[in-house]
Design a protein around this motif. Structure first.
Motif, PDB file in Angstrom:
ATOM      1  N   GLU A  46       0.918  -1.150   0.192  1.00  0.00           N
ATOM      2  CA  GLU A  46      -0.094   0.096   0.071  1.00  0.00           C
ATOM      3  C   GLU A  46       0.920   1.281  -0.127  1.00  0.00           C
ATOM      4  O   GLU A  46       0.668   2.055   0.839  1.00  0.00           O
ATOM      5  N   VAL A  47       1.944   1.087  -0.951  1.00  0.00           N
ATOM      6  CA  VAL A  47       2.574   2.576  -1.193  1.00  0.00           C
ATOM      7  C   VAL A  47       2.705   2.771  -2.862  1.00  0.00           C
ATOM      8  O   VAL A  47       2.306   2.130  -3.491  1.00  0.00           O
ATOM      9  N   SER A  48       3.390   3.916  -2.963  1.00  0.00           N
ATOM     10  CA  SER A  48       3.720   4.183  -4.511  1.00  0.00           C
ATOM     11  C   SER A  48       5.227   4.185  -4.538  1.00  0.00           C
ATOM     12  O   SER A  48       6.099   4.310  -3.689  1.00  0.00           O
ATOM     13  N   ILE A  49       5.525   3.490  -5.669  1.00  0.00           N
ATOM     14  CA  ILE A  49       6.939   2.993  -5.972  1.00  0.00           C
ATOM     15  C   ILE A  49       7.445   3.843  -7.381  1.00  0.00           C
ATOM     16  O   ILE A  49       6.484   3.682  -8.383  1.00  0.00           O
ATOM     17  N   VAL A  50       8.455   4.653  -7.279  1.00  0.00           N
ATOM     18  CA  VAL A  50       8.674   5.380  -8.502  1.00  0.00           C
ATOM     19  C   VAL A  50      10.055   5.025  -8.925  1.00  0.00           C
ATOM     20  O   VAL A  50      11.086   5.061  -7.854  1.00  0.00           O
ATOM     21  N   VAL A  51      10.469   4.409 -10.001  1.00  0.00           N
ATOM     22  CA  VAL A  51      11.742   3.868 -10.671  1.00  0.00           C
ATOM     23  C   VAL A  51      12.189   5.239 -11.387  1.00  0.00           C
ATOM     24  O   VAL A  51      11.622   5.998 -12.217  1.00  0.00           O
ATOM     25  N   GLU A  52      13.589   5.157 -11.285  1.00  0.00           N
ATOM     26  CA  GLU A  52      14.244   6.303 -11.985  1.00  0.00           C
ATOM     27  C   GLU A  52      14.921   5.687 -13.295  1.00  0.00           C
ATOM     28  O   GLU A  52      15.745   4.927 -13.060  1.00  0.00           O
ATOM     29  N   GLU A  53      14.296   6.136 -14.387  1.00  0.00           N
ATOM     30  CA  GLU A  53      14.985   5.837 -15.769  1.00  0.00           C
ATOM     31  C   GLU A  53      16.366   5.750 -15.574  1.00  0.00           C
ATOM     32  O   GLU A  53      16.898   4.553 -16.198  1.00  0.00           O
ATOM     33  N   GLY A  54      17.073   6.719 -15.121  1.00  0.00           N
ATOM     34  CA  GLY A  54      18.525   6.864 -15.343  1.00  0.00           C
ATOM     35  C   GLY A  54      19.343   5.720 -14.520  1.00  0.00           C
ATOM     36  O   GLY A  54      20.593   5.505 -14.617  1.00  0.00           O
TER      37      GLY A  54
ATOM     38  N   VAL B   6      10.628   4.393  -2.608  1.00  0.00           N
ATOM     39  CA  VAL B   6       9.164   4.189  -1.975  1.00  0.00           C
ATOM     40  C   VAL B   6       8.505   5.540  -1.437  1.00  0.00           C
ATOM     41  O   VAL B   6       9.251   6.253  -0.788  1.00  0.00           O
ATOM     42  N   GLU B   7       7.424   5.930  -2.137  1.00  0.00           N
ATOM     43  CA  GLU B   7       6.603   7.220  -1.799  1.00  0.00           C
ATOM     44  C   GLU B   7       5.512   6.991  -1.139  1.00  0.00           C
ATOM     45  O   GLU B   7       4.902   5.782  -1.125  1.00  0.00           O
ATOM     46  N   ALA B   8       4.934   7.811  -0.714  1.00  0.00           N
ATOM     47  CA  ALA B   8       3.616   7.884  -0.034  1.00  0.00           C
ATOM     48  C   ALA B   8       2.435   7.797  -1.294  1.00  0.00           C
ATOM     49  O   ALA B   8       2.767   8.062  -2.572  1.00  0.00           O
ATOM     50  N   GLY B   9       1.296   7.228  -1.083  1.00  0.00           N
ATOM     51  CA  GLY B   9       0.486   7.268  -2.111  1.00  0.00           C
ATOM     52  C   GLY B   9       0.152   5.792  -2.631  1.00  0.00           C
ATOM     53  O   GLY B   9       0.737   4.687  -1.762  1.00  0.00           O
ATOM     54  N   GLN B  10      -0.218   5.519  -3.824  1.00  0.00           N
ATOM     55  CA  GLN B  10      -0.558   4.364  -4.377  1.00  0.00           C
ATOM     56  C   GLN B  10      -0.121   4.476  -5.934  1.00  0.00           C
ATOM     57  O   GLN B  10       0.085   5.196  -6.481  1.00  0.00           O
ATOM     58  N   GLY B  11       0.270   2.894  -6.098  1.00  0.00           N
ATOM     59  CA  GLY B  11       0.766   2.711  -7.516  1.00  0.00           C
ATOM     60  C   GLY B  11       2.252   2.995  -7.806  1.00  0.00           C
ATOM     61  O   GLY B  11       3.059   3.107  -7.079  1.00  0.00           O
ATOM     62  N   VAL B  12       2.467   2.768  -9.278  1.00  0.00           N
ATOM     63  CA  VAL B  12       4.119   2.782  -9.580  1.00  0.00           C
ATOM     64  C   VAL B  12       4.118   3.938 -10.716  1.00  0.00           C
ATOM     65  O   VAL B  12       3.215   4.185 -11.376  1.00  0.00           O
ATOM     66  N   GLY B  13       5.110   4.342 -10.861  1.00  0.00           N
ATOM     67  CA  GLY B  13       5.489   5.357 -11.970  1.00  0.00           C
ATOM     68  C   GLY B  13       7.245   5.246 -12.269  1.00  0.00           C
ATOM     69  O   GLY B  13       7.893   4.621 -11.448  1.00  0.00           O
ATOM     70  N   LEU B  14       7.113   6.066 -13.314  1.00  0.00           N
ATOM     71  CA  LEU B  14       8.777   6.102 -14.015  1.00  0.00           C
ATOM     72  C   LEU B  14       9.066   7.402 -14.212  1.00  0.00           C
ATOM     73  O   LEU B  14       8.564   8.106 -14.687  1.00  0.00           O
ATOM     74  N   ARG B  15      10.126   7.846 -13.425  1.00  0.00           N
ATOM     75  CA  ARG B  15      10.823   9.112 -13.268  1.00  0.00           C
ATOM     76  C   ARG B  15      11.624   9.357 -14.550  1.00  0.00           C
ATOM     77  O   ARG B  15      12.707   8.649 -14.513  1.00  0.00           O
ATOM     78  N   ARG B  16      11.310  10.151 -15.464  1.00  0.00           N
ATOM     79  CA  ARG B  16      12.196  10.537 -16.535  1.00  0.00           C
ATOM     80  C   ARG B  16      12.567  11.986 -16.545  1.00  0.00           C
ATOM     81  O   ARG B  16      11.690  12.802 -17.086  1.00  0.00           O
ATOM     82  N   GLY B  17      13.820  12.268 -16.101  1.00  0.00           N
ATOM     83  CA  GLY B  17      13.953  13.844 -15.824  1.00  0.00           C
ATOM     84  C   GLY B  17      13.085  14.130 -14.859  1.00  0.00           C
ATOM     85  O   GLY B  17      12.781  13.646 -13.876  1.00  0.00           O
ATOM     86  N   ALA B  18      12.291  15.261 -15.347  1.00  0.00           N
ATOM     87  CA  ALA B  18      11.406  15.897 -14.523  1.00  0.00           C
ATOM     88  C   ALA B  18       9.972  15.424 -14.449  1.00  0.00           C
ATOM     89  O   ALA B  18       9.152  15.638 -13.569  1.00  0.00           O
ATOM     90  N   VAL B  19       9.650  14.486 -15.292  1.00  0.00           N
ATOM     91  CA  VAL B  19       8.458  13.982 -15.569  1.00  0.00           C
ATOM     92  C   VAL B  19       8.308  12.706 -15.087  1.00  0.00           C
ATOM     93  O   VAL B  19       9.300  11.824 -15.050  1.00  0.00           O
ATOM     94  N   THR B  20       7.091  12.442 -14.423  1.00  0.00           N
ATOM     95  CA  THR B  20       6.611  10.718 -14.027  1.00  0.00           C
ATOM     96  C   THR B  20       5.699  10.316 -14.967  1.00  0.00           C
ATOM     97  O   THR B  20       4.601  11.044 -15.096  1.00  0.00           O
ATOM     98  N   THR B  21       6.031   9.301 -15.454  1.00  0.00           N
ATOM     99  CA  THR B  21       4.905   8.701 -16.273  1.00  0.00           C
ATOM    100  C   THR B  21       4.600   7.390 -15.814  1.00  0.00           C
ATOM    101  O   THR B  21       5.160   6.832 -14.934  1.00  0.00           O
ATOM    102  N   ASP B  22       3.829   6.648 -16.657  1.00  0.00           N
ATOM    103  CA  ASP B  22       3.299   5.082 -16.394  1.00  0.00           C
ATOM    104  C   ASP B  22       4.702   4.348 -16.502  1.00  0.00           C
ATOM    105  O   ASP B  22       5.508   4.777 -17.459  1.00  0.00           O
ATOM    106  N   VAL B  23       4.567   3.157 -16.224  1.00  0.00           N
ATOM    107  CA  VAL B  23       5.934   2.401 -16.254  1.00  0.00           C
ATOM    108  C   VAL B  23       5.632   1.429 -17.755  1.00  0.00           C
ATOM    109  O   VAL B  23       4.427   0.874 -17.549  1.00  0.00           O
ATOM    110  N   PRO B  24       6.440   1.636 -18.506  1.00  0.00           N
ATOM    111  CA  PRO B  24       6.067   0.840 -19.862  1.00  0.00           C
ATOM    112  C   PRO B  24       6.157  -0.829 -19.556  1.00  0.00           C
ATOM    113  O   PRO B  24       6.554  -1.235 -18.687  1.00  0.00           O
ATOM    114  N   GLY B  25       6.041  -1.361 -20.495  1.00  0.00           N
ATOM    115  CA  GLY B  25       5.984  -2.653 -20.627  1.00  0.00           C
ATOM    116  C   GLY B  25       4.893  -3.705 -20.069  1.00  0.00           C
ATOM    117  O   GLY B  25       3.785  -2.589 -19.412  1.00  0.00           O
ATOM    118  N   ALA B  26       4.422  -4.774 -20.342  1.00  0.00           N
ATOM    119  CA  ALA B  26       3.532  -5.482 -19.830  1.00  0.00           C
ATOM    120  C   ALA B  26       3.686  -6.491 -18.925  1.00  0.00           C
ATOM    121  O   ALA B  26       5.018  -7.278 -19.147  1.00  0.00           O
TER     122      ALA B  26
END
Lengths: 351, 351
Positions: free
Chosen positions: A257-265, A326-346
């Motif tokens: 029950e957290v948010s996880i943000v992956v950094e592209e770089g 790991v951040e507060a909130g829900q779901g996952v995202g991909l940080r690309r520079g200053a932008v957070t997008t959906d995580v690609p891939g299936a």
């Protein structure tokens, strides 16, 4: 015990198979393990005993972990296309099952293998398959202690693996906490790239693809990483990437029950996967995050602990990359520079 | 968690099946067990956790026993003929696997089930199958704690069961000693009679055959007997009759390097098996000794201990019959009056 009938044109019947192939190829060596808390596990009855069950003596304070994975026989397209041998799929069965044990932080003890085969399968093929299971287990110190064999209209492979971990070391999917760092034990997308290339008509047996096909041929469950994670209280959650990196991160985020943000770089990307993306004319991140049975581990680590964990891995010759947070909130995202997008891939779909 | 989609005409996809069927039908209740030596086992992560593995906390001195059995789906002729439901074969899967744990003298803790199904299998059928597994495990206090589900071209059922026993109580096949008495926990040949009658074109769903078909429909692993045996040092070997009574006695004699002689006049023979022999125009002993998955236990008991063991069984409402004796030498025989002959019946062949 002689193996005289192996390779003969008439496959052995089942009792002979048990005596002449199964028992010799299950690894009858002794096994004993000591946990860091002094608890011990010792094999009492292995495959050679041919009793109703295998048996281990456990003394002290253990968590027993156990899981099952079925390997799709005729649907296993790399096997059908001739890129994987019977030995390879035996090893895969062992490695895939033991990976679940590694993801809990446990020491794998054993495996029960269910191997069903067509009656006309040559004994040499059957023996290779059993040797693959044995060697895949042995590679991480575990034994094939029994299971079930018999005939079926096609090869059916299933197994259960089990292991033990100190109660304080058990790693689940629910322990990720805001502020932790996300780590991965190696680059991902290799196994999936091999599958996609083969489906595209490529000959993935060629040398240039050996790193990709090797992920299927010699599954290397991350037991050593898991043990380092289990020994460090700053590591609080873990999962394997058997459903792909995206699937693993999504499952961790959901269970905890957290948010996880992956950094592209920060993602480790294998050169072989970059080349596969070129060949497939796709985004390399689709391969890195997508459906790929690389059997790496993903774990979350307190910032204060990450240097110590990294050093322990480094000292043991093991990779570890911090790839996100790991951040507060829900779901996952991909940080690309200053932008957070959906995580690609299936993610891998269980269909 | 609602089950709204169950029974709808479009089967659920796998993630939905896990959430809506698997977790509710795996039995998410707590489980904790205390052995007579004070050792404990407690469920930490069951099916509901959906982690990489199930996990149990074990404290103290245990022997962990574990085994696997595969159930032949399309070859399961009583199922194909409509005499067994999906619920029945689910229960069978649980019971057959737990019987191996019972034969070691252990308390069954759990089961990992591998259930593969054709994509067009109605969810209601799938649910019944999972409920059968759950209830078969629950009937002896165990839980279905996880495993593997997914599609296949036909139903594939496999499982692993595991349990714990006091180190002093572990029962193997190698402990039979000259001078001991041979005991069985109930009449045999019932399950085999049902199969043979069905293969002969009989409608074994008829009331007169309910005792025979019931052996398939509600496998009742002899856990309570096994625990009494494990608690008595005079019981030194045990095996289940999953390969038939002849197969069980042969395996005990072979593993223990002794001779076992069964006395014809002491065999418990069910009336239903006598009637089946009449109907099949065969010798009733062919049914009693032959290929029949009754899941009784056969054990060897010191003469000095047999009264105490019998009394404990009797007090618990459990059958126990002394049917023979362990002698010096090798092999098995049947004593009929003054003559000792070969044991009739065919053991189950693993083909």
């Amino acid at each position: 015990m002689t193996m005289h009938a192996v390779g003969s044109s008439t496959p052995l019947d089942e009792p002979s198979k048990i005596a002449e192939i199964i028992v010799p190829t299950m690894g009858a060596e002794a096994l004993s393990t000591v946990l860091t808390n002094g608890a011990t596990a010792e094999l009492l009855l292995g495959a050679g005993a041919q009793d109703d069950c295998a048996a281990f003596r456990l003394e002290g304070s253990h968590v027993l972990v156990t899981g099952s994975d079925y390997v799709r026989g005729p649907k296993f397209s790399l096997y059908e296309k001739g890129f994987l041998t019977n030995y390879d799929i035996g090893w895969y069965l062992a490695g895939a099952n033991i990976s679940d044990v590694a993801a809990m932080g446990a020491i794998p003890l054993g495996l029960l293998s269910v191997v069903r085969y067509p009656k006309d399968l040559p004994d040499s093929d059957f023996t290779e398959l059993m040797e693959g299971i044995r060697d895949g287990a042995r590679a991480v110190g575990a034994l094939n202690v029994g299971g079930d064999i018999g005939s079926a209209e096609r090869i059916i492979l299933s197994a259960s693996a089990f292991g033990v971990v100190e109660p304080a070391g058990l790693l689940t999917r629910t322990g990720a906490r805001e502020g932790q760092l996300l780590c991965v034990t190696g680059p991902t997308g290799l196994a999936g790239s091999a599958m996609k290339l083969a489906n595209n008509g490529e000959d993935v047996a060629r040398d240039e693809y050996s790193a990709l096909l090797g992920k299927w041929r010699r599954v290397s469950p991350r037991v050593a990483h898991g043990r380092i994670f289990a020994g460090n209280p700053g590591v609080t959650s873990c999962i394997d990437t058997s459903d792909g990196l995206k699937g693993a991160v999504e499952a961790l985020a959901h269970a905890s029950e957290v948010s996880i943000v992956v950094e592209e770089g920060r993602l480790p990307i294998a050169d072989s996967v970059r080349r596969a993306a070129d060949r497939l004319s796709c985004d390399v991140l689709d391969l890195v995050f997508g459906d790929s049975v690389d059997f790496e581990l993903v774990a979350t680590v307190d910032p204060a602990a990450v240097d110590a964990v990294s050093e322990q891995c480094g000292a043991a010759g093991l990779d570890l990359d911090v790839i996100g947070r790991v951040e507060a909130g829900q779901g996952v995202g991909l940080r690309r520079g200053a932008v957070t997008t959906d995580v690609p891939g299936a993610s891998w779909r269980h269909t």
